[in-house]
Design a protein around this motif. Structure first.
Motif, PDB file in Angstrom:
ATOM      1  N   GLU A 217      -8.553  -6.399  21.707  1.00  0.00           N
ATOM      2  CA  GLU A 217      -7.576  -7.279  21.078  1.00  0.00           C
ATOM      3  C   GLU A 217      -6.923  -6.511  19.934  1.00  0.00           C
ATOM      4  OE1 GLU A 217      -7.728 -11.352  18.552  1.00  0.00           O
ATOM      5  OE2 GLU A 217      -8.977 -11.211  20.342  1.00  0.00           O
ATOM      6  N   PRO A 218      -5.593  -6.506  19.872  1.00  0.00           N
ATOM      7  CA  PRO A 218      -4.933  -5.747  18.807  1.00  0.00           C
ATOM      8  C   PRO A 218      -5.228  -6.326  17.430  1.00  0.00           C
ATOM      9  CG  PRO A 218      -3.326  -7.026  20.027  1.00  0.00           C
ATOM     10  CD  PRO A 218      -4.645  -7.194  20.723  1.00  0.00           C
ATOM     11  N   ARG A 219      -5.282  -5.443  16.449  1.00  0.00           N
ATOM     12  CA  ARG A 219      -5.468  -5.834  15.068  1.00  0.00           C
ATOM     13  C   ARG A 219      -4.168  -5.584  14.324  1.00  0.00           C
ATOM     14  NH1 ARG A 219     -10.780  -2.817  13.172  1.00  0.00           N
ATOM     15  NH2 ARG A 219     -10.440  -4.058  11.316  1.00  0.00           N
ATOM     16  N   ASN A 220      -3.991  -6.278  13.230  1.00  0.00           N
ATOM     17  CA  ASN A 220      -2.795  -6.086  12.426  1.00  0.00           C
ATOM     18  C   ASN A 220      -2.921  -4.854  11.551  1.00  0.00           C
ATOM     19  OD1 ASN A 220      -1.546  -8.399  13.346  1.00  0.00           O
ATOM     20  ND2 ASN A 220      -2.386  -9.674  11.729  1.00  0.00           N
ATOM     21  N   PHE A 221      -1.788  -4.221  11.302  1.00  0.00           N
ATOM     22  CA  PHE A 221      -1.688  -3.174  10.301  1.00  0.00           C
ATOM     23  C   PHE A 221      -0.247  -3.177   9.830  1.00  0.00           C
ATOM     24  CE2 PHE A 221      -0.059  -0.891  13.884  1.00  0.00           C
ATOM     25  CZ  PHE A 221       0.729   0.148  13.393  1.00  0.00           C
ATOM     26  N   THR A 222      -0.018  -2.593   8.675  1.00  0.00           N
ATOM     27  CA  THR A 222       1.322  -2.571   8.108  1.00  0.00           C
ATOM     28  C   THR A 222       2.010  -1.257   8.446  1.00  0.00           C
ATOM     29  OG1 THR A 222       0.583  -3.968   6.295  1.00  0.00           O
ATOM     30  CG2 THR A 222       2.637  -2.768   5.964  1.00  0.00           C
TER      31      THR A 222
ATOM     32  N   PHE B  52       0.439  12.750  10.819  1.00  0.00           N
ATOM     33  CA  PHE B  52      -0.498  11.641  11.025  1.00  0.00           C
ATOM     34  C   PHE B  52      -1.619  11.662   9.984  1.00  0.00           C
ATOM     35  CE2 PHE B  52      -4.328   9.808  12.936  1.00  0.00           C
ATOM     36  CZ  PHE B  52      -3.888   8.507  13.080  1.00  0.00           C
ATOM     37  N   GLU B  53      -2.148  12.822   9.688  1.00  0.00           N
ATOM     38  CA  GLU B  53      -3.247  12.898   8.717  1.00  0.00           C
ATOM     39  C   GLU B  53      -2.803  12.431   7.331  1.00  0.00           C
ATOM     40  OE1 GLU B  53      -6.446  13.186   9.290  1.00  0.00           O
ATOM     41  OE2 GLU B  53      -5.953  13.370  11.396  1.00  0.00           O
ATOM     42  N   LEU B  54      -1.523  12.564   7.020  1.00  0.00           N
ATOM     43  CA  LEU B  54      -1.026  12.094   5.733  1.00  0.00           C
ATOM     44  C   LEU B  54      -0.961  10.565   5.665  1.00  0.00           C
ATOM     45  CD1 LEU B  54       1.823  14.675   5.097  1.00  0.00           C
ATOM     46  CD2 LEU B  54      -0.378  14.538   3.929  1.00  0.00           C
ATOM     47  N   ILE B  55      -0.723   9.916   6.793  1.00  0.00           N
ATOM     48  CA  ILE B  55      -0.598   8.452   6.769  1.00  0.00           C
ATOM     49  C   ILE B  55      -1.864   7.731   7.238  1.00  0.00           C
ATOM     50  CG2 ILE B  55       1.904   8.581   7.058  1.00  0.00           C
ATOM     51  CD1 ILE B  55       1.530   7.592   9.927  1.00  0.00           C
ATOM     52  N   ARG B  56      -2.803   8.454   7.825  1.00  0.00           N
ATOM     53  CA  ARG B  56      -4.042   7.838   8.324  1.00  0.00           C
ATOM     54  C   ARG B  56      -4.747   6.961   7.284  1.00  0.00           C
ATOM     55  NH1 ARG B  56      -8.213   9.201  12.159  1.00  0.00           N
ATOM     56  NH2 ARG B  56      -7.267  11.211  12.607  1.00  0.00           N
ATOM     57  N   PRO B  57      -4.935   7.426   6.033  1.00  0.00           N
ATOM     58  CA  PRO B  57      -5.623   6.571   5.053  1.00  0.00           C
ATOM     59  C   PRO B  57      -4.905   5.249   4.814  1.00  0.00           C
ATOM     60  CG  PRO B  57      -5.477   8.829   4.243  1.00  0.00           C
ATOM     61  CD  PRO B  57      -4.631   8.753   5.476  1.00  0.00           C
ATOM     62  N   ASN B  58      -3.570   5.265   4.819  1.00  0.00           N
ATOM     63  CA  ASN B  58      -2.818   4.019   4.631  1.00  0.00           C
ATOM     64  C   ASN B  58      -3.037   3.063   5.796  1.00  0.00           C
ATOM     65  OD1 ASN B  58      -1.747   4.942   2.235  1.00  0.00           O
ATOM     66  ND2 ASN B  58       0.130   5.673   3.164  1.00  0.00           N
ATOM     67  N   ILE B  59      -3.062   3.584   7.006  1.00  0.00           N
ATOM     68  CA  ILE B  59      -3.305   2.737   8.183  1.00  0.00           C
ATOM     69  C   ILE B  59      -4.701   2.134   8.113  1.00  0.00           C
ATOM     70  CG2 ILE B  59      -3.515   2.692  10.701  1.00  0.00           C
ATOM     71  CD1 ILE B  59      -1.483   5.042  10.732  1.00  0.00           C
ATOM     72  N   ASP B  60      -5.690   2.972   7.788  1.00  0.00           N
ATOM     73  CA  ASP B  60      -7.071   2.486   7.689  1.00  0.00           C
ATOM     74  C   ASP B  60      -7.202   1.382   6.641  1.00  0.00           C
ATOM     75  OD1 ASP B  60      -7.764   4.290   9.669  1.00  0.00           O
ATOM     76  OD2 ASP B  60      -8.589   5.765   8.265  1.00  0.00           O
ATOM     77  N   ASN B  61      -6.590   1.594   5.477  1.00  0.00           N
ATOM     78  CA  ASN B  61      -6.641   0.571   4.424  1.00  0.00           C
ATOM     79  C   ASN B  61      -5.916  -0.690   4.848  1.00  0.00           C
ATOM     80  OD1 ASN B  61      -8.196   1.960   2.574  1.00  0.00           O
ATOM     81  ND2 ASN B  61      -6.431   2.957   1.647  1.00  0.00           N
ATOM     82  N   SER B  62      -4.798  -0.543   5.511  1.00  0.00           N
ATOM     83  CA  SER B  62      -4.030  -1.689   5.976  1.00  0.00           C
ATOM     84  C   SER B  62      -4.843  -2.525   6.954  1.00  0.00           C
ATOM     85  CB  SER B  62      -2.739  -1.205   6.640  1.00  0.00           C
ATOM     86  OG  SER B  62      -2.037  -2.254   7.219  1.00  0.00           O
ATOM     87  N   ARG B  63      -5.521  -1.862   7.878  1.00  0.00           N
ATOM     88  CA  ARG B  63      -6.367  -2.581   8.849  1.00  0.00           C
ATOM     89  C   ARG B  63      -7.517  -3.288   8.138  1.00  0.00           C
ATOM     90  NH1 ARG B  63      -8.505   0.729  13.420  1.00  0.00           N
ATOM     91  NH2 ARG B  63      -8.532  -1.236  14.522  1.00  0.00           N
ATOM     92  N   LYS B  64      -8.114  -2.598   7.158  1.00  0.00           N
ATOM     93  CA  LYS B  64      -9.236  -3.187   6.419  1.00  0.00           C
ATOM     94  C   LYS B  64      -8.793  -4.445   5.678  1.00  0.00           C
ATOM     95  CE  LYS B  64     -10.645  -1.652   2.429  1.00  0.00           C
ATOM     96  NZ  LYS B  64     -11.143  -0.809   1.342  1.00  0.00           N
ATOM     97  N   TRP B  65      -7.653  -4.373   4.980  1.00  0.00           N
ATOM     98  CA  TRP B  65      -7.168  -5.522   4.226  1.00  0.00           C
ATOM     99  C   TRP B  65      -6.780  -6.664   5.150  1.00  0.00           C
ATOM    100  CZ3 TRP B  65      -8.136  -6.433  -0.601  1.00  0.00           C
ATOM    101  CH2 TRP B  65      -8.415  -5.370  -1.451  1.00  0.00           C
ATOM    102  N   SER B  66      -6.246  -6.345   6.305  1.00  0.00           N
ATOM    103  CA  SER B  66      -5.895  -7.387   7.266  1.00  0.00           C
ATOM    104  C   SER B  66      -7.143  -8.122   7.737  1.00  0.00           C
ATOM    105  CB  SER B  66      -5.157  -6.770   8.464  1.00  0.00           C
ATOM    106  OG  SER B  66      -4.884  -7.746   9.428  1.00  0.00           O
ATOM    107  N   GLN B  67      -8.201  -7.378   8.030  1.00  0.00           N
ATOM    108  CA  GLN B  67      -9.454  -8.002   8.473  1.00  0.00           C
ATOM    109  C   GLN B  67     -10.075  -8.846   7.364  1.00  0.00           C
ATOM    110  OE1 GLN B  67      -9.238  -7.980  11.892  1.00  0.00           O
ATOM    111  NE2 GLN B  67     -11.421  -8.154  11.597  1.00  0.00           N
ATOM    112  N   MET B  68      -9.999  -8.346   6.124  1.00  0.00           N
ATOM    113  CA  MET B  68     -10.546  -9.110   5.003  1.00  0.00           C
ATOM    114  C   MET B  68      -9.776 -10.418   4.833  1.00  0.00           C
ATOM    115  SD  MET B  68     -11.368  -6.001   2.348  1.00  0.00           S
ATOM    116  CE  MET B  68     -11.320  -7.048   0.929  1.00  0.00           C
TER     117      MET B  68
END
Length: 94
Positions: free
Chosen positions: A12-17, A61-77
């Motif tokens: 199931e897809p998750r949200n990210f910004t 991609f490696e430059l934006i990976r942390p932002n994607i990870d944080n975005s997914r984490k905040w969406s789940q929270m």
């Protein structure tokens, strides 16, 4: 553009910004690589599928990976907070 592995239907897809800086970075890439980069970022953000990019896509991609990870984490929270307040059946499956 290379072929992409199909995402299993059970995921199931998750949200990210998607930040404007992702588009800016993508537009700096060679035009024949922009779609590959965009699809890879979207699949990583939505499904967690690790992209296997070559240079220069791997660098971008490696430059934006942390932002994607944080975005997914905040969406789940946020989703968990809504479930706690409103109950699981009243929360959208995003």
């Amino acid at each position: 553009m290379e072929e992409f592995e199909e995402t299993p239907p059970c995921l199931e897809p998750r949200n990210f910004t998607w930040f404007a800086s992702y588009t800016k970075a993508m537009e700096m890439l060679p035009s024949d690589k922009q779609a590959e980069f965009a699809i890879g970022v979207i699949r990583y953000g939505a499904y967690g599928n690790e992209p296997f990019f070559e240079y220069p896509l791997d660098f971008a991609f490696e430059l934006i990976r942390p932002n994607i990870d944080n975005s997914r984490k905040w969406s789940q929270m946020g989703k968990k907070g809504m479930e706690k307040r409103w109950g699981k059946k009243n929360v959208d499956n995003s």
